[in-house]
Design an enzyme around this catalytic site. Structure first.
Site, short mmCIF file in Angstrom:
data_model
loop_
_atom_site.label_atom_id
_atom_site.label_comp_id
_atom_site.label_asym_id
_atom_site.label_seq_id
_atom_site.Cartn_x
_atom_site.Cartn_y
_atom_site.Cartn_z
N THR A 157 0.62 -3.48 9.45
CA THR A 157 0.67 -4.86 9.21
C THR A 157 0.48 -5.67 10.46
OG1 THR A 157 2.49 -6.61 8.57
CG2 THR A 157 3.20 -4.37 9.31
N TYR A 168 -7.97 -14.96 11.89
CA TYR A 168 -8.77 -13.90 11.65
C TYR A 168 -9.16 -13.36 12.89
CZ TYR A 168 -8.13 -14.91 6.60
OH TYR A 168 -7.58 -15.01 5.41
N THR A 228 0.78 -1.07 -0.02
CA THR A 228 -0.11 0.00 0.02
C THR A 228 1.00 1.50 -0.04
OG1 THR A 228 -1.91 -1.22 1.19
CG2 THR A 228 -1.83 1.32 1.17
N ASP A 270 1.51 -8.66 10.77
CA ASP A 270 2.49 -9.50 10.90
C ASP A 270 3.92 -8.83 11.66
OD1 ASP A 270 1.33 -11.46 9.74
OD2 ASP A 270 2.11 -11.34 7.90
N ARG A 328 -6.75 -10.52 14.49
CA ARG A 328 -6.57 -9.24 13.73
C ARG A 328 -8.15 -8.63 13.75
NH1 ARG A 328 -6.45 -10.36 7.06
NH2 ARG A 328 -8.59 -10.67 6.89
#
Length: 555
Positions: free
Chosen positions: A320, A474, A294, A322, A477
């Protein structure tokens, strides 16, 4: 009118009582006033005494702020350890190409704006004191001075660890320090801004959106509009994704929810259509929240604006889950994700310890190319017996194999817990050639593979393993930001706005050595995504905690 003697006495007594009451009232008021003045004087003396005592203590310990630059530092002088050269990562400034839009004599102050002075029917326009004004306009303008304004070339050194005897020790790299500047490039009266979120979800996205909006409107007092671009880069041109007007009222409570109120998507980048939106909506500042891919798109927008002669500041906020954007200490949402992963690990431990025979619980966490979440969740839990990450080779059997280690741990304590990062195991499962919309390669199913491999290994040794597999990827996050990430998001958003208002462009913002800095986007993405060092302290702590064999080849 004539009074009888008794009436005259009563009248005189009434007048005396009234006079006495009035006199008493004045006396009481005067007494209270004197008492308040005495209390104020007493408080002032106490404050001065306390501050004098504080300054004396600072002076004794060598912390005095008045002469810190002239004072000899405490400690031992290390001979030969100096910094002679500092190389600053400069940020492009719009003033090199465009004249400043701020009025002459503009003073950078924080506005005083209340939520009770809404002025239009849209429920979102707020007005208050101007950020600053010229001499003719400054009378009556209210504002609060910043405690600290950042000067030219004020910077943060990046290599704070120095080793005596190393020849390169006299050189240091530095980042531009973030924060409000004395001089602004933009006039808050004419600023229109846009915010877009791209890529996957991450705890804290709503916090960043909220704080950018509030800083623009409440701190800088812009009179233009703040637009939220829905659905990622597609939202600049796709009629299915209408932009939303962002105001302090609209964003007031969004930070309590996970996800992003603007929605997000991958791909959809079209420079010409994005520039057309910027022209049409007269956007002066664009805030792009996303990862390294991005950010590469954000820099292309910056370059497109410069080529088209558009006086627009483009600012990025690294996102991010991660934690793999390079140069910054950590990305926002990472600590919230690590915290959310603890629940999955606790559930895996419960399943493993309560299911016989030979219970094993496996948790797969996010971490495409970097194992930061898996490693930190392992360390934060203290219940994990094996952690697999992309940076460390996965060895199944043999002297340093992970399966014999799990077999032994189950025999020692009756159960075992395994945490795997989603990108681990490519050295044994192979690398996929398929990619998603963002160009990310698809990953092998390491969690399911480890479940089957564990069951087969136990069976090969004449035993049965009861393996439970949990995939909360998921979930970690999608949670709201915790308190630590909420604070970090506020700092990121505010400093992105400070940088854009000052005229910096093509930059991102982040925490480096625990200080907020501005980073040139090309430098930020050049080495991203980063990976966790398999010879660093974090991995060393992991193998100390799990007692697993270290499969990193020795140098």
């Amino acid at each position: 009118m004539a009074f009888s003697p008794k009436q005259q006495v009563r009248e005189n007594l009434s007048e005396i009582a009234l006079f006495t009451a009035i006199s008493g009232g004045f006396a009481a008021a005067k007494y209270l006033q004197g008492k308040n003045e005495a209390n104020n004087q007493k408080r002032d003396r106490a404050q001065k005494d306390a501050y004098a005592k504080f300054e004396r203590s600072r002076s004794i310990t060598g912390m005095s702020g008045n002469s810190a630059e002239d004072a000899v530092p405490m400690g031992t002088l290390i001979e030969g350890l100096t910094i002679d050269e500092v190389y600053l990562w400069e940020i492009e400034h719009l003033s090199k190409t465009f004249p400043s839009e701020a009025p002459e004599g503009f003073v950078n102050l924080m506005t005083k704006t209340g939520y009770n002075i809404r002025t239009d029917d849209e429920g979102g326009r707020f007005r208050g004191s101007l950020l600053g004004a010229g001499k003719e306009e400054s009378a009556g303008v209210e504002g609060t001075s910043y405690n600290k304004l950042i000067g030219t070339h004020e910077c943060i050194l990046t290599d704070i660890v120095k080793k005596p005897g190393v020849s390169s020790n006299n050189r240091s790299k530095a980042f531009v320090r973030a924060g409000p500047r004395k001089n602004l490039h933009f006039n808050p009266q004419t600023v229109n801004a846009a915010i877009v979120t791209c890529g996957g979800l991450c705890p804290g996205l709503n916090n960043v959106i909220r704080e950018i909006t509030n800083t623009l409107i409440l701190t800088y007092g812009i009179k233009g509009k703040v637009w939220g671009i829905r659905g990622g880069y597609k939202g600049f041109y796709d009629p299915a994704y209408e932009p939303v007007r962002l105001t302090p009222k609209v964003v007031e409570n969004i930070h309590h929810a996970g996800g992003t109120m603007l929605s997000s998507s991958r791909g959809g980048f079209d420079l010409d259509k994005i520039l057309a939106f910027i022209r049409k909506m007269k956007i002066k500042q664009l805030y792009v929240i996303g990862g390294d891919g991005t950010h590469r798109g954000a820099f292309r927008i910056h370059e497109g604006c410069m080529e088209a002669g558009l006086n627009v500041a483009v600012a990025g906020i690294p996102k991010t889950i991660d934690n793999d954007v390079d140069h910054i200490d950590r990305s926002f949402g990472f600590q919230s994700a690590v915290e959310a992963a603890q629940e999955a690990i606790r559930c895996a431990k419960t399943e493993a310890s309560c299911n016989l025979p030979n219970g094993v619980g496996i948790v797969k966490l996010m971490g495409r190319s970097a194992g930061f979440i898996a490693a930190h969740a392992t360390l934060g839990s203290g219940d994990v017996d094996l952690c697999l990450v992309p940076e460390v080779p996965t060895v199944l059997e043999g002297e340093i194999g992970c399966l014999p280690h799990i077999f032994e741990r189950v025999h020692q304590k009756g159960y075992a817990v395994i945490v795997v990062a989603e990108g681990a195991g490519e050295d044994i499962l192979g690398t996929s050639t398929e990619t998603d919309a963002s160009g990310n390669k698809k990953l092998p199913a390491i969690g399911e593979f480890m479940k089957k491999a564990t069951e087969i290994y136990f069976k090969k040794h004449g035993e049965t393993a009861t393996v439970k597999y949990i995939d909360p990827s998921y979930m970690v996050r999608s949670v709201p930001a915790n308190a630590t990430d909420s604070l970090y998001c506020m700092q990121l958003a505010q400093n992105a706005v400070h940088g854009a208002m000052a005229g910096f462009t093509g930059f991102s913002v982040g925490l480096c050595k625990n200080k907020m800095v501005l980073l040139p986007i090309p430098n930020l993405v050049a080495t991203s995504p980063r990976m966790m060092s398999n010879t660093g302290r974090t991995w060393e702590r992991v193998i100390t905690c799990t007692r697993q064999p270290n499969t990193v080849p020795r140098a």
